[in-house]
Design a protein around this motif. Structure first.
Motif, PDB file in Angstrom:
ATOM      1  N   ARG A  45       7.604  17.647  30.841  1.00 16.38           N
ATOM      2  CA  ARG A  45       8.371  16.813  29.907  1.00 16.38           C
ATOM      3  C   ARG A  45       9.451  17.683  29.290  1.00 16.38           C
ATOM      4  O   ARG A  45       9.412  18.904  29.410  1.00 16.38           O
ATOM      5  CB  ARG A  45       7.479  16.163  28.865  1.00 16.38           C
TER       6      ARG A  45
ATOM      7  N   ALA B 135      10.268  10.119  31.252  1.00 14.42           N
ATOM      8  CA  ALA B 135      10.370  11.414  30.590  1.00 14.42           C
ATOM      9  C   ALA B 135       9.159  12.321  30.796  1.00 14.42           C
ATOM     10  O   ALA B 135       9.230  13.509  30.497  1.00 14.42           O
ATOM     11  CB  ALA B 135      10.600  11.201  29.094  1.00 14.42           C
TER      12      ALA B 135
ATOM     13  N   SER C 206      13.621  11.974  40.467  1.00 12.21           N
ATOM     14  CA  SER C 206      14.734  11.099  40.116  1.00 12.21           C
ATOM     15  C   SER C 206      14.433  10.290  38.858  1.00 12.21           C
ATOM     16  O   SER C 206      13.340   9.727  38.714  1.00 12.21           O
ATOM     17  CB  SER C 206      15.010  10.138  41.277  1.00 12.21           C
ATOM     18  N   ILE C 207      15.431  10.199  37.968  1.00 11.46           N
ATOM     19  CA  ILE C 207      15.263   9.387  36.762  1.00 11.46           C
ATOM     20  C   ILE C 207      15.246   7.894  37.094  1.00 11.46           C
ATOM     21  O   ILE C 207      14.868   7.086  36.252  1.00 11.46           O
ATOM     22  CB  ILE C 207      16.356   9.695  35.713  1.00 11.46           C
TER      23      ILE C 207
ATOM     24  N   SER D 262      12.553  19.878  28.701  1.00 11.13           N
ATOM     25  CA  SER D 262      13.326  20.751  29.580  1.00 11.13           C
ATOM     26  C   SER D 262      12.616  20.979  30.916  1.00 11.13           C
ATOM     27  O   SER D 262      13.257  21.007  31.963  1.00 11.13           O
ATOM     28  CB  SER D 262      13.588  22.088  28.889  1.00 11.13           C
TER      29      SER D 262
ATOM     30  N   ARG E 192      10.862  18.958  32.559  1.00  9.73           N
ATOM     31  CA  ARG E 192      11.007  17.747  33.367  1.00  9.73           C
ATOM     32  C   ARG E 192      12.411  17.624  33.965  1.00  9.73           C
ATOM     33  O   ARG E 192      12.569  17.262  35.123  1.00  9.73           O
ATOM     34  CB  ARG E 192      10.669  16.528  32.493  1.00  9.73           C
ATOM     35  N   TYR E 193      13.437  17.908  33.140  1.00 10.27           N
ATOM     36  CA  TYR E 193      14.799  17.611  33.556  1.00 10.27           C
ATOM     37  C   TYR E 193      15.620  18.822  34.003  1.00 10.27           C
ATOM     38  O   TYR E 193      16.540  18.673  34.794  1.00 10.27           O
ATOM     39  CB  TYR E 193      15.551  16.905  32.414  1.00 10.27           C
ATOM     40  N   ASP E 194      15.326  20.002  33.469  1.00 10.76           N
ATOM     41  CA  ASP E 194      16.178  21.170  33.712  1.00 10.76           C
ATOM     42  C   ASP E 194      15.624  22.137  34.747  1.00 10.76           C
ATOM     43  O   ASP E 194      16.295  23.100  35.110  1.00 10.76           O
ATOM     44  CB  ASP E 194      16.401  21.946  32.403  1.00 10.76           C
TER      45      ASP E 194
ATOM     46  N   VAL F 259      13.774  17.919  41.521  1.00 10.49           N
ATOM     47  CA  VAL F 259      13.617  17.309  40.206  1.00 10.49           C
ATOM     48  C   VAL F 259      13.428  15.830  40.475  1.00 10.49           C
ATOM     49  O   VAL F 259      14.246  15.214  41.166  1.00 10.49           O
ATOM     50  CB  VAL F 259      14.857  17.553  39.303  1.00 10.49           C
TER      51      VAL F 259
END
Length: 158
Positions: free
Chosen positions: A105, A67, A61-62, A107, A109-111, A59
């Motif tokens: 983007r 987003a 990195s933020i 879910s 993107r992040y999950d 995933v």
């Protein structure tokens, strides 16, 4: 996972200057993938994956990416697998044909982790998808904590 742990058999660069024709294509990608209020990283990430190269599940990195992540796939078809980070039984695969655009983007993107399968694992719908050299042109939105004037580091993967 750092950049060199996630990607194998690759070359990469960050580009901010493009020919007029390439700039027109990038503008179409950005119009499709990003909302008008999103600020994009000034450089576009170009990833050149050799035929035997692959990208391990990760995933982004933020700290390096906002987003939205959008990738234009070129040269060779490949299979991208997304797996839910909390529920590994929840997964899907995407066939990325040359010229296709994927957008991560929300879910996705992040999950979900995403990866590009190795040549020997490259199947889609029971059909073998032989891998050749793959180039991806990746646009990313600016991380939320960074202002538009702050310099960014290249993202760690994908």
């Amino acid at each position: 996972m750092g950049r060199f742990d996630a990607i194998h058999g690759f070359r990469e660069t960050e580009k901010s200057r493009w020919s007029e024709a390439s700039r027109a294509i990038l503008q179409r990608v950005q119009a499709a993938a990003f909302s008008p209020g999103q600020t994009l990283l000034s450089s576009v990430h170009v990833l050149d994956l050799e035929p035997r190269g692959y990208i391990k599940p990760h995933v982004d990195s933020i700290k390096f990416c906002g987003a939205t992540i959008a990738g234009l796939s070129l040269l060779s078809p490949s299979v991208m697998r997304l797996v839910h980070t909390q529920e590994p039984g929840e997964w899907l695969e995407l066939l990325l044909e040359p010229g296709s655009l994927y957008i991560l983007r929300g879910s996705a993107r992040y999950d979900f982790s995403h990866e590009i399968l190795r040549d020997e694992e490259s199947f889609f719908g029971g059909r073998r998808v032989p891998r050749g050299r793959r180039i991806s042109v990746i646009c990313r939105s600016l991380p939320e904590e960074m202002g538009p004037g702050e310099p960014g580091q290249p993202p760690p993967a994908c």
